[in-house]
Design a protein around this motif. Sequence first.
Motif, PDB file in Angstrom:
ATOM      1  N   ALA A   6       0.860  -1.180   0.000  1.00 11.41           N
ATOM      2  CA  ALA A   6       0.000   0.000   0.000  1.00 11.41           C
ATOM      3  C   ALA A   6       0.901   1.237   0.000  1.00 11.41           C
ATOM      4  N   GLU A   7       1.072   1.837  -1.151  1.00 13.24           N
ATOM      5  CA  GLU A   7       1.989   2.970  -1.316  1.00 13.24           C
ATOM      6  C   GLU A   7       1.463   3.873  -2.431  1.00 13.24           C
ATOM      7  N   ASP A   8       1.288   5.173  -2.114  1.00 15.08           N
ATOM      8  CA  ASP A   8       0.730   6.089  -3.117  1.00 15.08           C
ATOM      9  C   ASP A   8       1.803   6.811  -3.918  1.00 15.08           C
ATOM     10  N   ASP A   9       3.066   6.681  -3.505  1.00 12.22           N
ATOM     11  CA  ASP A   9       4.169   7.231  -4.300  1.00 12.22           C
ATOM     12  C   ASP A   9       4.447   6.234  -5.429  1.00 12.22           C
ATOM     13  N   GLU A  21       9.722  -8.465  -6.896  1.00 13.58           N
ATOM     14  CA  GLU A  21       9.332  -9.473  -7.885  1.00 13.58           C
ATOM     15  C   GLU A  21      10.561 -10.174  -8.461  1.00 13.58           C
ATOM     16  N   ASN A  22      11.670  -9.442  -8.551  1.00 12.29           N
ATOM     17  CA  ASN A  22      12.913 -10.061  -9.008  1.00 12.29           C
ATOM     18  C   ASN A  22      13.431 -11.101  -8.015  1.00 12.29           C
ATOM     19  N   GLU A  23      12.996 -10.966  -6.748  1.00 16.19           N
ATOM     20  CA  GLU A  23      13.389 -11.929  -5.708  1.00 16.19           C
ATOM     21  C   GLU A  23      12.387 -13.076  -5.597  1.00 16.19           C
ATOM     22  N   GLY A  24      11.367 -13.054  -6.449  1.00 11.30           N
ATOM     23  CA  GLY A  24      10.409 -14.157  -6.462  1.00 11.30           C
ATOM     24  C   GLY A  24       9.130 -13.931  -5.686  1.00 11.30           C
ATOM     25  N   TYR A  25       8.938 -12.718  -5.145  1.00 13.44           N
ATOM     26  CA  TYR A  25       7.708 -12.425  -4.409  1.00 13.44           C
ATOM     27  C   TYR A  25       6.583 -12.047  -5.383  1.00 13.44           C
ATOM     28  N   ARG A  26       5.361 -12.318  -4.961  1.00 14.23           N
ATOM     29  CA  ARG A  26       4.185 -11.876  -5.712  1.00 14.23           C
ATOM     30  C   ARG A  26       3.599 -10.662  -5.000  1.00 14.23           C
ATOM     31  N   LEU A  27       3.323  -9.593  -5.742  1.00 13.26           N
ATOM     32  CA  LEU A  27       2.849  -8.370  -5.118  1.00 13.26           C
ATOM     33  C   LEU A  27       1.524  -7.898  -5.695  1.00 13.26           C
ATOM     34  N   VAL A  28       0.725  -7.301  -4.818  1.00 11.74           N
ATOM     35  CA  VAL A  28      -0.500  -6.608  -5.208  1.00 11.74           C
ATOM     36  C   VAL A  28      -0.365  -5.179  -4.704  1.00 11.74           C
ATOM     37  N   LEU A  29      -0.586  -4.193  -5.569  1.00 13.53           N
ATOM     38  CA  LEU A  29      -0.408  -2.790  -5.213  1.00 13.53           C
ATOM     39  C   LEU A  29      -1.750  -2.106  -4.985  1.00 13.53           C
ATOM     40  N   CYS A  30      -1.814  -1.344  -3.894  1.00 12.87           N
ATOM     41  CA  CYS A  30      -2.960  -0.471  -3.618  1.00 12.87           C
ATOM     42  C   CYS A  30      -2.415   0.932  -3.368  1.00 12.87           C
ATOM     43  N   GLU A  31      -3.139   1.954  -3.832  1.00 14.47           N
ATOM     44  CA  GLU A  31      -2.632   3.315  -3.721  1.00 14.47           C
ATOM     45  C   GLU A  31      -3.365   4.148  -2.686  1.00 14.47           C
ATOM     46  N   ASP A  32      -4.312   3.553  -1.957  1.00 12.45           N
ATOM     47  CA  ASP A  32      -4.974   4.274  -0.874  1.00 12.45           C
ATOM     48  C   ASP A  32      -5.346   3.294   0.235  1.00 12.45           C
ATOM     49  N   LEU A  54      -1.121   7.452   3.727  1.00 11.16           N
ATOM     50  CA  LEU A  54      -1.886   7.018   2.561  1.00 11.16           C
ATOM     51  C   LEU A  54      -3.123   7.891   2.391  1.00 11.16           C
ATOM     52  N   PRO A  55      -3.578   8.105   1.143  1.00 12.41           N
ATOM     53  CA  PRO A  55      -4.841   8.813   0.925  1.00 12.41           C
ATOM     54  C   PRO A  55      -6.020   8.006   1.488  1.00 12.41           C
ATOM     55  N   LYS A  56      -7.066   8.721   1.846  1.00 12.58           N
ATOM     56  CA  LYS A  56      -8.345   8.156   2.294  1.00 12.58           C
ATOM     57  C   LYS A  56      -8.288   7.535   3.689  1.00 12.58           C
ATOM     58  N   LYS A  57      -7.264   6.740   3.959  1.00  5.16           N
ATOM     59  CA  LYS A  57      -7.129   6.151   5.285  1.00  5.16           C
ATOM     60  C   LYS A  57      -5.644   5.936   5.567  1.00  5.16           C
ATOM     61  N   GLU A  58      -5.129   6.524   6.656  1.00  2.57           N
ATOM     62  CA  GLU A  58      -3.713   6.375   6.967  1.00  2.57           C
ATOM     63  C   GLU A  58      -3.361   4.918   7.251  1.00  2.57           C
ATOM     64  N   GLY A  59      -2.089   4.587   6.998  1.00  2.00           N
ATOM     65  CA  GLY A  59      -1.647   3.217   7.222  1.00  2.00           C
ATOM     66  C   GLY A  59      -1.884   2.731   8.632  1.00  2.00           C
ATOM     67  N   VAL A  60      -1.660   3.600   9.624  1.00  2.00           N
ATOM     68  CA  VAL A  60      -1.858   3.187  11.015  1.00  2.00           C
ATOM     69  C   VAL A  60      -3.328   2.866  11.283  1.00  2.00           C
ATOM     70  N   SER A  61      -4.242   3.567  10.617  1.00  2.00           N
ATOM     71  CA  SER A  61      -5.677   3.282  10.760  1.00  2.00           C
ATOM     72  C   SER A  61      -6.040   1.968  10.070  1.00  2.00           C
ATOM     73  N   VAL A  62      -5.413   1.713   8.922  1.00  2.00           N
ATOM     74  CA  VAL A  62      -5.638   0.439   8.230  1.00  2.00           C
ATOM     75  C   VAL A  62      -5.228  -0.718   9.124  1.00  2.00           C
ATOM     76  N   SER A  63      -4.061  -0.610   9.738  1.00  2.00           N
ATOM     77  CA  SER A  63      -3.571  -1.671  10.619  1.00  2.00           C
ATOM     78  C   SER A  63      -4.506  -1.878  11.795  1.00  2.00           C
ATOM     79  N   ARG A  64      -4.916  -0.790  12.431  1.00  2.00           N
ATOM     80  CA  ARG A  64      -5.786  -0.897  13.610  1.00  2.00           C
ATOM     81  C   ARG A  64      -7.110  -1.572  13.251  1.00  2.00           C
ATOM     82  N   GLU A  65      -7.685  -1.192  12.124  1.00  2.00           N
ATOM     83  CA  GLU A  65      -8.979  -1.758  11.737  1.00  2.00           C
ATOM     84  C   GLU A  65      -8.854  -3.220  11.306  1.00  2.00           C
ATOM     85  N   LEU A  66      -7.731  -3.574  10.673  1.00  2.00           N
ATOM     86  CA  LEU A  66      -7.513  -4.970  10.298  1.00  2.00           C
ATOM     87  C   LEU A  66      -7.393  -5.846  11.539  1.00  2.00           C
TER      88      LEU A  66
END
Length: 224
Positions: A6-9, A21-32, A54-66
């Motif tokens: 989750a990165e908006d930059d 991905e070059n190291e073999g990881y699979r990634l999903v990108l979210c921008e908010d 992050l836009p719309k909801k800060e990362g710390v809020s995402v973590s707390r709600e998860l």
Amino acid sequence: MKILLAEDDRRLARLIMRMLENEGYRLVLCEDGDTAFDRALEEPFDIIILDWMLPKKEGVSVSRELRKEGYQGAILMLTARDQVDDLVQGFDAGVDDYLSKPFEFKELFARITALGRRRSFLYEDNWVMIGDLQLDVQHHMLKRGDEEIQLTPKEFQLLVLFARHKNQVLTRESILQHVWGADSDVTMNTLEAFIKLLRKKLDPSGEKKYIQTVRGIGYRMEKE
């Protein structure tokens, strides 16, 4: 290993995705934050990498709600905030580890590797008594009477470590190794922040000092 980033930059996000991905990881990108929260609940991820701002909801809020939704996966926070109070805020929201910006890729890779190697411990008893607290190791639960005390995964690992070594002085280095892993480069500020949060949850009144500081060495949980 599957990672939610989750990165908006966009420039930084593309760089992280390409390197991982070059190291073999699979990634999903979210921008908010809203999208990251929804995706984390929709499909399983091994690790979530959250930018704090992050836009719309800060990362710390995402973590707390998860965490409130019962999410148990590893969460790594990317942030320029690295003071103890900032760490406390993030760890209280359920973040497992921090990485301060700017960072080198090898450091990011090391943090991800350490989180992916979460240690599992075997214990002879399912229940451990800590004063008037009951620690249920099997079900990852801490109770005072009928009241359940909410702990993040890392707080729980810390408490179990202390409970299994009552009245023994644990060095800061040994605590970091057992809870975060030998390959982790987690700072002493991180440990201090977790101890501060754990003390508050164990005894909000501050009357009982379950975890004592041993100056210059580490910490000790007193026998009751």
